[in-house]
Write an enzyme that holds these catalytic residues in place. Structure first.
Site, PDB file in Angstrom:
ATOM      1  N   ASP A  54       0.941  -1.040  -0.002  1.00 18.57           N
ATOM      2  CA  ASP A  54      -0.099  -0.039   0.070  1.00 18.57           C
ATOM      3  C   ASP A  54       0.833   1.316  -0.037  1.00 18.57           C
ATOM      4  OD1 ASP A  54      -2.096   1.527   0.070  1.00 18.57           O
ATOM      5  OD2 ASP A  54      -3.013   0.812   1.807  1.00 18.57           O
ATOM      6  N   ASP A  55       0.840   2.000  -0.920  1.00 17.25           N
ATOM      7  CA  ASP A  55       1.423   3.517  -1.093  1.00 17.25           C
ATOM      8  C   ASP A  55       2.791   3.254  -1.052  1.00 17.25           C
ATOM      9  OD1 ASP A  55      -1.114   4.311  -0.898  1.00 17.25           O
ATOM     10  OD2 ASP A  55      -0.847   5.814   0.585  1.00 17.25           O
ATOM     11  N   CYS A  96      -5.840   4.200  -3.727  1.00 23.83           N
ATOM     12  CA  CYS A  96      -5.955   2.509  -3.430  1.00 23.83           C
ATOM     13  C   CYS A  96      -7.144   1.844  -4.026  1.00 23.83           C
ATOM     14  CB  CYS A  96      -6.212   2.569  -1.970  1.00 23.83           C
ATOM     15  SG  CYS A  96      -5.375   3.543  -1.138  1.00 23.83           S
ATOM     16  N   ARG A 100      -7.124  -1.169  -7.023  1.00 23.87           N
ATOM     17  CA  ARG A 100      -7.411  -2.522  -6.340  1.00 23.87           C
ATOM     18  C   ARG A 100      -8.784  -2.965  -7.231  1.00 23.87           C
ATOM     19  NH1 ARG A 100      -5.259  -3.360  -1.211  1.00 23.87           N
ATOM     20  NH2 ARG A 100      -3.330  -1.826  -1.058  1.00 23.87           N
ATOM     21  N   LYS A 148      -5.624  -5.783   3.832  1.00 25.87           N
ATOM     22  CA  LYS A 148      -6.451  -4.604   3.286  1.00 25.87           C
ATOM     23  C   LYS A 148      -7.382  -5.140   2.107  1.00 25.87           C
ATOM     24  CE  LYS A 148      -6.265  -0.066   1.543  1.00 25.87           C
ATOM     25  NZ  LYS A 148      -5.247   1.138   1.156  1.00 25.87           N
ATOM     26  N   HIS A 150     -10.762  -2.581   1.082  1.00 28.83           N
ATOM     27  CA  HIS A 150     -10.972  -1.145   0.761  1.00 28.83           C
ATOM     28  C   HIS A 150     -11.549  -1.219  -0.651  1.00 28.83           C
ATOM     29  CE1 HIS A 150      -9.623   3.143   1.112  1.00 28.83           C
ATOM     30  NE2 HIS A 150     -10.862   2.940   1.319  1.00 28.83           N
ATOM     31  N   SER A 174      -5.782   1.860   6.299  1.00 31.41           N
ATOM     32  CA  SER A 174      -5.228   1.925   7.728  1.00 31.41           C
ATOM     33  C   SER A 174      -5.485   3.117   8.697  1.00 31.41           C
ATOM     34  CB  SER A 174      -3.536   1.785   7.310  1.00 31.41           C
ATOM     35  OG  SER A 174      -2.930   1.587   8.496  1.00 31.41           O
ATOM     36  N   HIS A 263       1.093   2.117   4.206  1.00 30.04           N
ATOM     37  CA  HIS A 263       0.102   3.172   4.249  1.00 30.04           C
ATOM     38  C   HIS A 263       0.293   4.091   5.458  1.00 30.04           C
ATOM     39  CE1 HIS A 263      -3.587   5.491   3.976  1.00 30.04           C
ATOM     40  NE2 HIS A 263      -3.754   5.197   2.751  1.00 30.04           N
ATOM     41  N   ASP A 316      -0.183  -0.411  -4.870  1.00 31.15           N
ATOM     42  CA  ASP A 316      -1.312   0.078  -5.439  1.00 31.15           C
ATOM     43  C   ASP A 316      -1.266   1.463  -5.944  1.00 31.15           C
ATOM     44  OD1 ASP A 316      -1.372   1.354  -2.972  1.00 31.15           O
ATOM     45  OD2 ASP A 316      -3.429   0.904  -2.516  1.00 31.15           O
ATOM     46  N   ASN A 317      -0.361   2.164  -5.632  1.00 34.31           N
ATOM     47  CA  ASN A 317      -0.268   3.609  -6.123  1.00 34.31           C
ATOM     48  C   ASN A 317       1.106   4.335  -5.704  1.00 34.31           C
ATOM     49  OD1 ASN A 317      -2.950   3.853  -3.842  1.00 34.31           O
ATOM     50  ND2 ASN A 317      -0.983   5.001  -3.443  1.00 34.31           N
ATOM     51  N   LYS A 336       0.833  10.166  -5.244  1.00 34.20           N
ATOM     52  CA  LYS A 336      -0.339   9.383  -5.375  1.00 34.20           C
ATOM     53  C   LYS A 336      -1.527  10.620  -5.258  1.00 34.20           C
ATOM     54  CE  LYS A 336      -3.366   7.016  -1.682  1.00 34.20           C
ATOM     55  NZ  LYS A 336      -3.350   6.589  -0.321  1.00 34.20           N
TER      56      LYS A 336
HETATM   57 CA    CA Z   1      -2.748   2.887  -1.621  1.00 27.08          CA
END
Ligand code: CA
Length: 512
Positions: A54-55, A96, A100, A148, A150, A174, A263, A316-317, A336
């Site tokens: 994540d991130d 995110c 996804r 995660k 989301h 998160s 994240h 994811d980004n 992001k």
């Molecule tokens: Ca993300």
């Protein structure tokens, strides 16, 4: 004719599919490898492990120029990259949820409708979509989601309702579990009983949960800050147990492992505090995530499943810069939330020992929406991909499996919510709409980021050569008009794919 990503033509697949490059020699090589795999393992279908972080930024891993150079070594991911293929032009969506959903549906956010993340129990998710997990279930796979999610907290969007046999993780993101519990960021909530009660009474899920196919969620534990700091370890242990159990299974499996890190806000597990040379929470978390990849690969090795398994590691980004220094690293422009390269160009390592040649690094285009058609192709069940909707992903299996495989994708399309932002073909990127990352538009924020800038329109467009100018600072559209039809003309052709019966869908959108 010699292949060229701009000059060569794509082949139509169907009215409801993005056209693709068809590389005959690559396809023959890939098919020969798949036949060998079937002979060796007695099955056509590989196991699939997707680890989605994540991130995490394009530049965070050592193999991408980060690692020790930015205070967080990633030896396990670097080793996996050396055993497989490292993609330098893999593209997510700007944040995110859109990413996804695109990964799990093979469709752009303008088609699945999740153009930004739903927050704090906001309604909306995957309803009406068909997911990779459903297709792989139909193809005979055991499907497991961990970590995660989301993609909507509503019942019909929950993982156990959209194709996963089992889910162990949290439904949202998160920061939503902890930001209002942290006195450093939210003293006005933490030290006010009225506001704490007000947040606690909002209808969003505050626990991490477990569920089995078609069942209801069972809360496992409320996600306080100490609990959050242990989530990546707990989730890794759950996935390790799954992989051990799968060693004795005849059916193939799909493990979709989504880490909590990195994240914001990062609270690394206590055993990782200060372990990175940088000694910052974000960097300690990267070391922890790298260890987790190492542990999962070790279980596959110990249980003899490594050569039966295709492994995809990605993020994811791009980096979230509004929370700097709790932030990732990218060498590209912006972050992001934006469609500048920093927002959407992500690391992606794909390994399948014995099937993907080791040590490859390629700049061929790969989009998150390619994951679904590619994995369905490797599972030899493209017939299951739905025909009643537009599929933006293309089958990249020959790109991954052939020794010098070329990407099957001609264009990457950048969308900013429901606004078309631009496209890339070869080394060229045309930008029509974008988030502004100039200091004037972001003077009111701490550290420029993709979520903070104004929405900018460029009436004639900007054109960047990403090889000469990876930071997108020198537009020279008027010197490159020979690309008019390949780039500007393609914008119109792409937009025409949203004509009936493939109208855009909006579940949650942006203010553009
Ligand atoms: Ca993300």
């Amino acid at each position: 004719m010699e292949f060229d990503p701009i000059a060569s033509a794509t082949t139509p697949i169907a009215a409801n599919h993005e056209p693709a490059f068809v590389h005959e020699a690559d396809i023959a090589e890939a098919e020969a490898k798949q036949a060998q795999f079937t002979n060796r393992h007695g099955t056509k279908q590989p196991n699939i492990l997707v680890v989605l972080m994540d991130d995490v930024g394009w530049g965070d891993f050592g193999c991408y120029g980060g690692g020790v150079a930015v205070g967080a070594p990633t030896p396990n991911i670097d080793a996996l990259a050396r055993r497989g293929v490292q993609l330098t032009s893999a593209y997510s969506e700007p944040s995110c949820t859109p990413s996804r959903a695109t990964l799990l549906t093979g469709r752009l956010p303008m088609r699945h409708g999740l153009q930004r993340p739903p927050m704090y129990g906001e309604p909306g998710g995957l309803q009406g979509e068909v997911t990779l997990a459903e297709l792989l279930s139909d193809a005979g796979y055991i499907t497991q989601a961990v970590g995660k999610w989301h993609l909507g907290e509503n019942i019909e969007s929950q993982p156990q309702r959209v194709g996963f046999d089992d889910f162990y993780g949290f439904l949202s993101v998160s920061d939503m579990y902890t930001e209002w519990r942290d006195p450093y960021f939210f003293p006005e909530i933490v030290y006010s009983k009225a506001r704490t009660d007000w947040v606690e009474n909002q209808p969003f899920n505050k626990s991490f949960v477990h569920a089995t196919r078609d069942g209801d969620l069972e809360p496992v534990e409320e996600v306080t800050i100490p609990v959050l700091s242990e989530l990546d370890q707990k989730w890794c242990a759950y996935s390790e147990k799954f992989l051990h159990r799968m060693a004795g299974e005849d059916r193939p499996w799909f493990l979709y492992h989504n880490t909590r890190g990195a994240h914001f806000d990062n609270y690394p597990h206590e055993s990782y505090l200060g372990v990175s040379p940088a000694k910052h929470p974000y960097k300690d978390t990267i070391v922890e995530l790298d260890d987790i990849v190492g542990r999962l690969v070790d279980v596959l090795t110990e249980t003899g499943q490594l050569e039966d398994t295709i492994i995809v590691i990605s993020s994811d980004n791009g980096p979230e810069e509004e929370t700097w220094p709790d932030a990732a690293y990218t060498p590209f422009r912006c972050a992001k939330g934006s469609t500048w390269e920093g927002g959407v160009r992500v690391p992606m390592v794909v390994a399948w020992p014995g099937m993907i040649d080791p040590g490859r690094v390629t700049d061929g285009l790969f989009d998150f929406n390619d994951v679904l058609p590619t994995l369905m192709s490797l599972a030899e069940r493209t017939d299951l991909i739905p025909s009643d909707r537009f599929i933006d992903g293309v089958d990249q299996s020959s790109f991954l499996l052939a020794s010098n495989g070329l990407s099957n994708r001609k264009y990457h399309y950048y969308w900013l919510g429901q606004a078309f932002s631009g496209l890339r073909c070869g080394e060229y990127k045309l930008v029509l709409n974008a988030i502004s990352d100039d200091p004037i538009s972001q003077a009111d924020t701490q550290g420029g980021g993709g979520f903070s800038g104004a929405f900018q329109k460029f009436p004639y467009g900007k054109l960047f050569n990403l090889y000469l100018d990876p930071k997108e600072t020198h537009s020279y559209l008027v010197r490159k008009l020979a690309y008019q039809d390949a780039l500007v003309g393609q914008v119109a052709r792409h937009r025409a794919t949203f004509a009936p019966p493939y109208e855009p869908k909006r579940v949650v959108g942006l203010n553009v």
